[in-house]
Design a protein around this motif. Structure first.
Motif, PDB file in Angstrom:
ATOM      1  N   ILE A   8     -12.076 -54.109 -36.951  1.00  0.00           N
ATOM      2  CA  ILE A   8     -12.408 -54.719 -35.656  1.00  0.00           C
ATOM      3  C   ILE A   8     -11.287 -54.455 -34.652  1.00  0.00           C
ATOM      4  CG2 ILE A   8     -12.728 -56.932 -34.461  1.00  0.00           C
ATOM      5  CD1 ILE A   8     -14.262 -57.876 -36.981  1.00  0.00           C
ATOM      6  N   ILE A   9     -10.040 -54.589 -35.073  1.00  0.00           N
ATOM      7  CA  ILE A   9      -8.904 -54.334 -34.182  1.00  0.00           C
ATOM      8  C   ILE A   9      -8.903 -52.874 -33.731  1.00  0.00           C
ATOM      9  CG2 ILE A   9      -6.377 -54.174 -34.091  1.00  0.00           C
ATOM     10  CD1 ILE A   9      -6.327 -56.721 -35.839  1.00  0.00           C
ATOM     11  N   THR A  10      -9.183 -51.960 -34.644  1.00  0.00           N
ATOM     12  CA  THR A  10      -9.234 -50.532 -34.317  1.00  0.00           C
ATOM     13  C   THR A  10     -10.332 -50.250 -33.294  1.00  0.00           C
ATOM     14  OG1 THR A  10      -8.431 -49.990 -36.532  1.00  0.00           O
ATOM     15  CG2 THR A  10      -9.468 -48.214 -35.274  1.00  0.00           C
ATOM     16  N   LEU A  46      -9.280 -51.589 -29.877  1.00  0.00           N
ATOM     17  CA  LEU A  46      -8.266 -50.737 -29.275  1.00  0.00           C
ATOM     18  C   LEU A  46      -8.880 -49.442 -28.723  1.00  0.00           C
ATOM     19  CD1 LEU A  46      -5.236 -51.161 -31.694  1.00  0.00           C
ATOM     20  CD2 LEU A  46      -5.473 -52.023 -29.367  1.00  0.00           C
ATOM     21  N   ILE A  47      -9.813 -48.872 -29.450  1.00  0.00           N
ATOM     22  CA  ILE A  47     -10.484 -47.651 -28.983  1.00  0.00           C
ATOM     23  C   ILE A  47     -11.286 -47.955 -27.719  1.00  0.00           C
ATOM     24  CG2 ILE A  47     -12.293 -45.972 -29.527  1.00  0.00           C
ATOM     25  CD1 ILE A  47     -11.245 -46.031 -32.432  1.00  0.00           C
ATOM     26  N   CYS A  48     -12.014 -49.045 -27.699  1.00  0.00           N
ATOM     27  CA  CYS A  48     -12.797 -49.424 -26.517  1.00  0.00           C
ATOM     28  C   CYS A  48     -11.891 -49.686 -25.316  1.00  0.00           C
ATOM     29  CB  CYS A  48     -13.645 -50.658 -26.815  1.00  0.00           C
ATOM     30  SG  CYS A  48     -15.000 -50.339 -27.959  1.00  0.00           S
ATOM     31  N   SER A 102      -8.951 -48.404 -24.810  1.00  0.00           N
ATOM     32  CA  SER A 102      -8.417 -47.106 -24.394  1.00  0.00           C
ATOM     33  C   SER A 102      -9.431 -46.353 -23.540  1.00  0.00           C
ATOM     34  CB  SER A 102      -8.045 -46.259 -25.612  1.00  0.00           C
ATOM     35  OG  SER A 102      -7.031 -46.876 -26.356  1.00  0.00           O
ATOM     36  N   ILE A 103     -10.673 -46.369 -23.952  1.00  0.00           N
ATOM     37  CA  ILE A 103     -11.721 -45.686 -23.189  1.00  0.00           C
ATOM     38  C   ILE A 103     -11.867 -46.314 -21.808  1.00  0.00           C
ATOM     39  CG2 ILE A 103     -14.224 -45.278 -23.077  1.00  0.00           C
ATOM     40  CD1 ILE A 103     -14.106 -44.941 -26.164  1.00  0.00           C
ATOM     41  N   ILE A 104     -11.851 -47.638 -21.745  1.00  0.00           N
ATOM     42  CA  ILE A 104     -11.962 -48.333 -20.465  1.00  0.00           C
ATOM     43  C   ILE A 104     -10.773 -47.986 -19.564  1.00  0.00           C
ATOM     44  CG2 ILE A 104     -11.881 -50.619 -19.379  1.00  0.00           C
ATOM     45  CD1 ILE A 104     -13.585 -51.594 -21.791  1.00  0.00           C
ATOM     46  N   LEU A 105      -9.565 -47.938 -20.113  1.00  0.00           N
ATOM     47  CA  LEU A 105      -8.379 -47.608 -19.327  1.00  0.00           C
ATOM     48  C   LEU A 105      -8.435 -46.165 -18.813  1.00  0.00           C
ATOM     49  CD1 LEU A 105      -5.529 -49.365 -21.319  1.00  0.00           C
ATOM     50  CD2 LEU A 105      -6.414 -49.968 -19.061  1.00  0.00           C
ATOM     51  N   ILE A 106      -8.933 -45.258 -19.629  1.00  0.00           N
ATOM     52  CA  ILE A 106      -9.054 -43.861 -19.200  1.00  0.00           C
ATOM     53  C   ILE A 106     -10.057 -43.747 -18.050  1.00  0.00           C
ATOM     54  CG2 ILE A 106      -9.903 -41.584 -19.912  1.00  0.00           C
ATOM     55  CD1 ILE A 106      -8.622 -42.193 -22.679  1.00  0.00           C
ATOM     56  N   ILE A 107     -11.172 -44.421 -18.157  1.00  0.00           N
ATOM     57  CA  ILE A 107     -12.178 -44.395 -17.090  1.00  0.00           C
ATOM     58  C   ILE A 107     -11.617 -45.041 -15.818  1.00  0.00           C
ATOM     59  CG2 ILE A 107     -14.419 -45.329 -16.386  1.00  0.00           C
ATOM     60  CD1 ILE A 107     -15.295 -44.966 -19.344  1.00  0.00           C
ATOM     61  N   LEU A 108     -10.931 -46.156 -15.962  1.00  0.00           N
ATOM     62  CA  LEU A 108     -10.321 -46.826 -14.806  1.00  0.00           C
ATOM     63  C   LEU A 108      -9.274 -45.924 -14.151  1.00  0.00           C
ATOM     64  CD1 LEU A 108     -10.049 -49.410 -13.120  1.00  0.00           C
ATOM     65  CD2 LEU A 108      -8.352 -50.199 -14.770  1.00  0.00           C
ATOM     66  N   TYR A 109      -8.469 -45.252 -14.957  1.00  0.00           N
ATOM     67  CA  TYR A 109      -7.472 -44.326 -14.419  1.00  0.00           C
ATOM     68  C   TYR A 109      -8.151 -43.226 -13.608  1.00  0.00           C
ATOM     69  CZ  TYR A 109      -4.173 -40.485 -14.204  1.00  0.00           C
ATOM     70  OH  TYR A 109      -3.400 -39.451 -13.759  1.00  0.00           O
TER      71      TYR A 109
END
Length: 161
Positions: A7-9, A12-14, A16-23
């Motif tokens: 669940i933690i993994t 963290l992946i989700c 990361s994906i959200i941060l990449i899209i926001l960036y």
């Protein structure tokens, strides 16, 4: 792997994906803002440079003073390069003197010795577009650069000069 670690993994992946899209969105937004400011600078300086070209000696270059790398600096440089590319000998001399007095030549000559490959290539290109006779020695030295892009720009610029 335990259920909690899985669940933690996934979380963290989700994230990361959200941060990449926001960036991506933020980068696009700020780039758009930067280019809009550059367009405003172009609109402000193109008439001034045009008037200086049409009526040399009647306007002071003090209205064009700006810091290296600023948007105003880029807009002024673009306008001057536009006119210098078609200039006859008399107008070329005046425009080249303007490039010198505004600091463009010294700026690009110093960047020709930069440790960054793209800065050296860009400096070589701009010195060629300016048709800077002071740059010939530096451009000749750039022909031995380790990077192909810098060598290519040096050849191109020497051809323009």
């Amino acid at each position: 792997m335990t259920r909690q670690a899985l669940i933690i993994t996934i979380v963290l992946i989700c994230c990361s994906i959200i941060l990449i899209i926001l960036y991506g969105f933020l980068r696009r937004y700020f780039r758009r803002q930067r280019f809009m400011r550059l367009d405003r600078s172009r609109d402000r300086f193109n008439p001034i440079v045009s008037a200086m070209v049409q009526y040399p000696g009647e306007m002071s270059s003090e209205r064009l003073v700006s810091g290296p790398g600023s948007l105003d600096w880029l807009a002024i440089e673009e306008a001057l390069i536009h006119y210098i590319s078609d200039a006859g000998p008399e107008l070329y001399t005046k425009l080249y003197d303007l490039f010198e007095s505004l600091g463009y030549v010294d700026h690009y000559l110093s960047r020709l010795a930069s440790s960054r490959m793209w800065e050296r290539a860009e400096a070589a290109e701009h010195l060629g577009l300016i048709r800077c006779p002071r740059a010939v020695d530096g451009l000749m030295a750039a022909l031995d650069d380790n990077t192909r892009d810098v060598r290519n720009m040096a050849v191109y610029s020497l051809g323009l000069i």
